[in-house]
Scaffold this active site. Structure first.
Site, PDB file in Angstrom:
ATOM      1  N   LYS A   1      10.955  11.197  -0.419  1.00 24.96           N
ATOM      2  CA  LYS A   1      12.170  10.516   0.059  1.00 24.96           C
ATOM      3  C   LYS A   1      13.388  10.870  -0.774  1.00 24.96           C
ATOM      4  CE  LYS A   1      10.245   6.503  -0.643  1.00 24.96           C
ATOM      5  NZ  LYS A   1       8.837   6.826  -0.877  1.00 24.96           N
TER       6      LYS A   1
ATOM      7  N   GLN B   1       8.593   3.185  -2.496  1.00 24.74           N
ATOM      8  CA  GLN B   1       7.193   3.130  -2.062  1.00 24.74           C
ATOM      9  C   GLN B   1       7.076   3.578  -0.593  1.00 24.74           C
ATOM     10  OE1 GLN B   1       8.295  -0.075  -3.816  1.00 24.74           O
ATOM     11  NE2 GLN B   1       7.913   1.225  -5.561  1.00 24.74           N
TER      12      GLN B   1
ATOM     13  N   GLY C   1       9.542   6.272  -8.013  1.00 29.18           N
ATOM     14  CA  GLY C   1       9.912   7.486  -8.728  1.00 29.18           C
ATOM     15  C   GLY C   1      10.432   8.494  -7.726  1.00 29.18           C
ATOM     16  N   HIS C   2      11.736   8.705  -7.719  1.00 30.27           N
ATOM     17  CA  HIS C   2      12.321   9.635  -6.758  1.00 30.27           C
ATOM     18  C   HIS C   2      12.772  10.900  -7.478  1.00 30.27           C
ATOM     19  CE1 HIS C   2      13.222   6.229  -3.679  1.00 30.27           C
ATOM     20  NE2 HIS C   2      11.961   6.511  -3.829  1.00 30.27           N
TER      21      HIS C   2
ATOM     22  N   ASP D   1       5.675   8.321  -2.241  1.00 30.10           N
ATOM     23  CA  ASP D   1       5.671   9.719  -2.690  1.00 30.10           C
ATOM     24  C   ASP D   1       5.749  10.715  -1.532  1.00 30.10           C
ATOM     25  OD1 ASP D   1       5.216   8.675  -5.313  1.00 30.10           O
ATOM     26  OD2 ASP D   1       3.118   8.441  -4.767  1.00 30.10           O
TER      27      ASP D   1
HETATM   28  P1  IMP Z   1       2.941  -2.135  -8.376  1.00 28.72           P
HETATM   29  O1  IMP Z   1       4.035  -1.827  -7.435  1.00 28.72           O
HETATM   30  O2  IMP Z   1       3.169  -1.594  -9.778  1.00 28.72           O
HETATM   31  O3  IMP Z   1       2.561  -3.582  -8.392  1.00 28.72           O
HETATM   32  O4  IMP Z   1       1.626  -1.347  -7.864  1.00 28.72           O
HETATM   33  C1  IMP Z   1       0.944  -1.723  -6.683  1.00 28.72           C
HETATM   34  C2  IMP Z   1       0.410  -0.503  -5.946  1.00 28.72           C
HETATM   35  O5  IMP Z   1       1.503   0.240  -5.422  1.00 28.72           O
HETATM   36  C3  IMP Z   1      -0.372   0.487  -6.828  1.00 28.72           C
HETATM   37  O6  IMP Z   1      -1.413   1.062  -6.075  1.00 28.72           O
HETATM   38  C4  IMP Z   1       0.665   1.547  -7.169  1.00 28.72           C
HETATM   39  O7  IMP Z   1       0.083   2.796  -7.477  1.00 28.72           O
HETATM   40  C5  IMP Z   1       1.448   1.596  -5.868  1.00 28.72           C
HETATM   41  N1  IMP Z   1       2.837   2.058  -6.060  1.00 28.72           N
HETATM   42  C6  IMP Z   1       3.867   1.351  -6.559  1.00 28.72           C
HETATM   43  N2  IMP Z   1       4.991   2.104  -6.544  1.00 28.72           N
HETATM   44  C7  IMP Z   1       4.663   3.287  -6.005  1.00 28.72           C
HETATM   45  C8  IMP Z   1       5.407   4.474  -5.675  1.00 28.72           C
HETATM   46  O8  IMP Z   1       6.622   4.568  -5.867  1.00 28.72           O
HETATM   47  N3  IMP Z   1       4.688   5.498  -5.135  1.00 28.72           N
HETATM   48  C9  IMP Z   1       3.380   5.389  -4.856  1.00 28.72           C
HETATM   49  N4  IMP Z   1       2.645   4.319  -5.120  1.00 28.72           N
HETATM   50  C10 IMP Z   1       3.284   3.263  -5.692  1.00 28.72           C
END
Ligand code: IMP
Length: 427
Positions: A17, A225, A41-42, A14
């Site tokens: 990007k 991420q 989420g972009h 977040d």
């Molecule tokens: P997962 O990717 O759904 O397995 O989540 C694992 C961890 O990564 C959690 O703490 C999510 O909130 C975090 N996470 C996954 N994708 C994002 C992203 O795009 N932005 C911020 N945090 C993320």
């Protein structure tokens, strides 16, 4: 500057990007996603319209750029087809521009179910995932039982692999969660249907990249991420399941480590985190709440509020050094307009052996040490010339350069392209 370049987050995701990738994708002939899935989420603002992409590369709205999805990405077909449908009014010729690796693993309904049951269960250490099945899909990939796109093109192969998977998941679902059995036929039919729909978009993505490079065309690698959520380099176990630091580009896209000429690390002027896990510089008072409000800090994928903290130069420097990051892009500086003073974390103190805890990125006991910068106390929103930034804002970004040991090449002062200061025109 010539050659391939990458844009990725160096914090917990977040970092903004999406805007930067969209802004720079004019300078590339293709953009490539290489890890993660629709957990990303972009957010882009195009002609005043807000667009949130989860799986498609941010170049999808650019008429002449290819959009590539490399083998390191885990794909939910439902999410992909829904996103294509939503983006169709603003992005032309998607089916000709989008090329997907048939080696991508597919997120199956049982992955989503498993992710959700695990996160709800008291027997597992919940980490606040996005509940999209990302972790279980990567578990299957590493366990060598994943259903890849290629498997959906042969009914025989799909049936064999699905049988193995479904008997495995049925065992866990029944014995561990007391859940009913999966519907083999329905899942198989859905996969075959998805395979047919995906077929026209399938391509050898790594060969496409080499072909583009032979023609002196540039590819932009788009991270999802952030590096602190990388399964190897992040704050394990509170991480995602892929390599979202620059190290993941080569394996996820199918290129060599020397094929990336410039790596732009995107960092916010503060930090945020969604989900569980340590965040040493977290601000637990009304200042943190105000930053969250000013910055619109709500998860683009899950709608969860993001935790806010001060800029952490220690973790960012570590990520820069272990990933050959070339330069920084500093985003959301305007969010800090209201502050009298802005803190930056310059060191951690650990209660135990610092070297061991740093290498493991185990930040549970890390006590931050700060320096304080003077706030600029005026709106810098939308500024796109460095001369127009107040002295305190310049001092702030220069301090970040000094602490992180690399230059800030781009500053973002607003969500749209207009609020961008390019300090290195050669990108
Ligand atoms: P997962 O990717 O759904 O397995 O989540 C694992 C961890 O990564 C959690 O703490 C999510 O909130 C975090 N996470 C996954 N994708 C994002 C992203 O795009 N932005 C911020 N945090 C993320």
């Amino acid at each position: 500057m010539k050659g391939n370049f990458a844009v990725l987050g160096l914090q917990w995701g977040d970092e903004g990007k999406g805007k930067i990738v969209n802004f720079l994708s004019d300078r590339a002939n293709a953009a490539c996603r290489y890890q993660g899935g629709h957990n990303a989420g972009h957010t882009l603002i195009i002609d005043g319209k807000k667009i949130v992409l989860h799986l498609l590369p941010s170049s999808i709205c650019h008429e002449n750029a290819l959009s590539l999805i490399g083998k390191g990405v885990v794909i939910s077909c439902d999410a992909l087809f829904e996103e294509i449908k939503q983006i169709e009014p603003v992005a032309k010729n998607i089916s000709q521009k989008l090329k997907i690796s048939p080696a991508c693993s597919l997120i199956q309904p049982y992955h989503i179910l498993f992710d959700q049951l695990k996160e709800k269960s008291n027997s597992f250490n919940t980490i606040g995932t996005t509940l999209r099945g990302i972790g279980p899909a990567y578990e299957d990939k590493v366990a060598r039982r994943a259903i890849r796109i290629i498997d959906t093109l042969s009914e025989k192969k799909l049936s064999e692999k699905l049988e193995e998977n479904i008997s495995y998941y049925d065992f866990w679902l029944e014995k561990y969660f007391g859940h009913s059995k999966l519907d083999f036929q329905a899942i198989k039919d859905e996969n075959l249907k998805n395979g047919e729909k995906l077929k026209p978009m399938l391509a050898d993505v790594s060969a496409e990249i080499r072909k583009l490079n032979r023609e002196n065309k540039r590819v932009l690698f788009e991270g999802a991420q952030g590096a602190l959520l990388d399964v190897d380099q992040g704050t394990y176990p509170y991480v995602t399941s892929s390599n979202c630091s620059p190290a993941g580009i080569a394996s996820g896209a199918g290129i060599g480590p020397h094929d990336i000429d410039y790596i732009l690390g995107v960092v916010k002027a503060y930090v945020t985190r969604v989900g569980e896990g340590p965040m040493p510089t977290e601000i637990d008072d009304e200042v943190g709440e105000k930053i969250a409000i000013e910055g619109g800090e709500v998860g683009a994928t899950t709608g969860r509020p993001r935790r806010c903290g001060w800029f952490d130069a220690v973790s960012v420097k570590r990520v820069i050094e272990s990933n050959s990051v070339s330069a920084l892009c500093l985003t959301k500086m305007d969010v800090l307009d209201f502050l009298d003073e802005i803190k930056i974390c310059v060191d951690y103190r650990f209660t135990e052996d610092a070297e061991i805890f740093s290498e493991c990125m185990d930040l549970e006991t890390a006590q931050p040490e700060y320096i304080t910068c003077k706030g600029w106390k005026q709106s810098i929103k939308g500024i796109n010339k460095i001369e127009e930034l107040p002295k305190e804002a310049i001092d702030f970004y220069r301090k970040i350069e000094e602490l992180c040991g690399i230059s800030v090449d781009v500053i973002s002062t607003a969500p749209d392209d207009a609020g961008t200061i390019m300090l290195n025109q050669s990108i």
